[in-house]
Design an enzyme around this catalytic site. Sequence first.
Site, PDB file in Angstrom:
ATOM      1  CB  CYS A 213      10.939  45.090  66.007  1.00 58.10           C
ATOM      2  SG  CYS A 213      11.763  46.638  65.564  1.00 58.10           S
TER       3      CYS A 213
ATOM      4  CG  HIS B 225      12.269  42.872  70.995  1.00 58.57           C
ATOM      5  ND1 HIS B 225      12.611  42.329  69.768  1.00 58.57           N
ATOM      6  CD2 HIS B 225      12.070  44.208  70.763  1.00 58.57           C
ATOM      7  CE1 HIS B 225      12.614  43.269  68.851  1.00 58.57           C
ATOM      8  NE2 HIS B 225      12.295  44.416  69.427  1.00 58.57           N
TER       9      HIS B 225
ATOM     10  CG  HIS C  30      16.667  45.864  66.879  1.00 57.18           C
ATOM     11  ND1 HIS C  30      16.104  44.870  66.105  1.00 57.18           N
ATOM     12  CD2 HIS C  30      15.618  46.489  67.491  1.00 57.18           C
ATOM     13  CE1 HIS C  30      14.802  44.896  66.240  1.00 57.18           C
ATOM     14  NE2 HIS C  30      14.477  45.857  67.090  1.00 57.18           N
TER      15      HIS C  30
END
Length: 374
Positions: free
Chosen positions: A141, A270, A304
């Site tokens: 990620c 994040h 996400h």
Amino acid sequence: MKNVYLIADNIYSPLGDTTAQNFEQLVNNVSGVQQHDNEAMSDEPFFASLFEKDEFVDADYTKFEQLLIASITGALKDSGVNPSDKKTVLIISTTKGNISLLETEQPSPELDERIALHTSAKLITQHFGFVNEPIVISHACISGLAAMITGMRLIQSGQYDHAVVAGADVISKFILSGFQSFQAVSPGLCRPFDAGRDGINLGEGAATVILSAEEKPTGEAIELVSGAISNDANHISGPSRTGEELYFAIDKAMKGAGLQAGDIDFISAHGTATIYNDDMESKAITLAGLREAPVNSLKGFYGHTLGASGLIEAIISAQSLKQNLVIPTKGFKQQGDTNPVNVCSQLISKPLNICLKIASGFGGCNAAIILTKS
């Protein structure tokens, strides 16, 4: 070393086809995350930000590749950057690429080659006429930020003058079921940093940023000043329990930019809305002395988006600097971490000059970049 500027960008998402459209939707508190009842992807209803099914019909390219093409096209338009220039490099960021083909195609050597990330990179290179070998960054990620850092370093070294950094991922049953197996998917809308957070929403999207050693004559560019990557080696899927390793990346990025904690105007986190990620980020931010800086997460708007997330969020952060607006953290209501940070819960309008963007991912990887008004 050479300065590195963000001279053009594009976000292609369910919220819009351009960065401007996307930013306007965020300012108006519009989210792309919705409930979906799609048995082909999940036996149970799930929340995600997905494109309409009929948006991608080009038989020559997969949906993943069409997303990249759409976003790169949008960024290159009026940028003045020529893909056929030997001083221009293409960098592609993704975590899954064409892995969804496993669901629809029979196993074969041809399928193995079609799924390979270098195959997609070659097709995109040929489509636009890039003359240099493309670079693929697939680092969980943090892929988007890692790709930006790679482009920055290649320009600073003098190897290239321009880096077209593009990232994309699509959501399929294969991907969704993987996160469901971790019990990491929220049954409702995700709530980053909130006391009641219970997991992520996934999302589809693509983003492109063009990095250059040459600032636009208009002076509107944002500068990518520094960046750093670390790895905590804690667990294949669980983040560090101390936040020290993400703090290491933050500290290195800030020192590389010659900054102190008081210089940071806001932090783009994040913020996956999982219990352990948000807690780890809060600890890292605290270790960096940044508890007072406004913090936001965009996962409540985009879900996400995996390999595109770092790029999407960095571009939105750049727009925030330009427009002096900090986007709120959708879904956040109540502090839920042992080291509470200053989570932005409403739109903030104030002079902004410097942003810290951070990300973390599976395998313990962490990244941090510093963006400033040039």
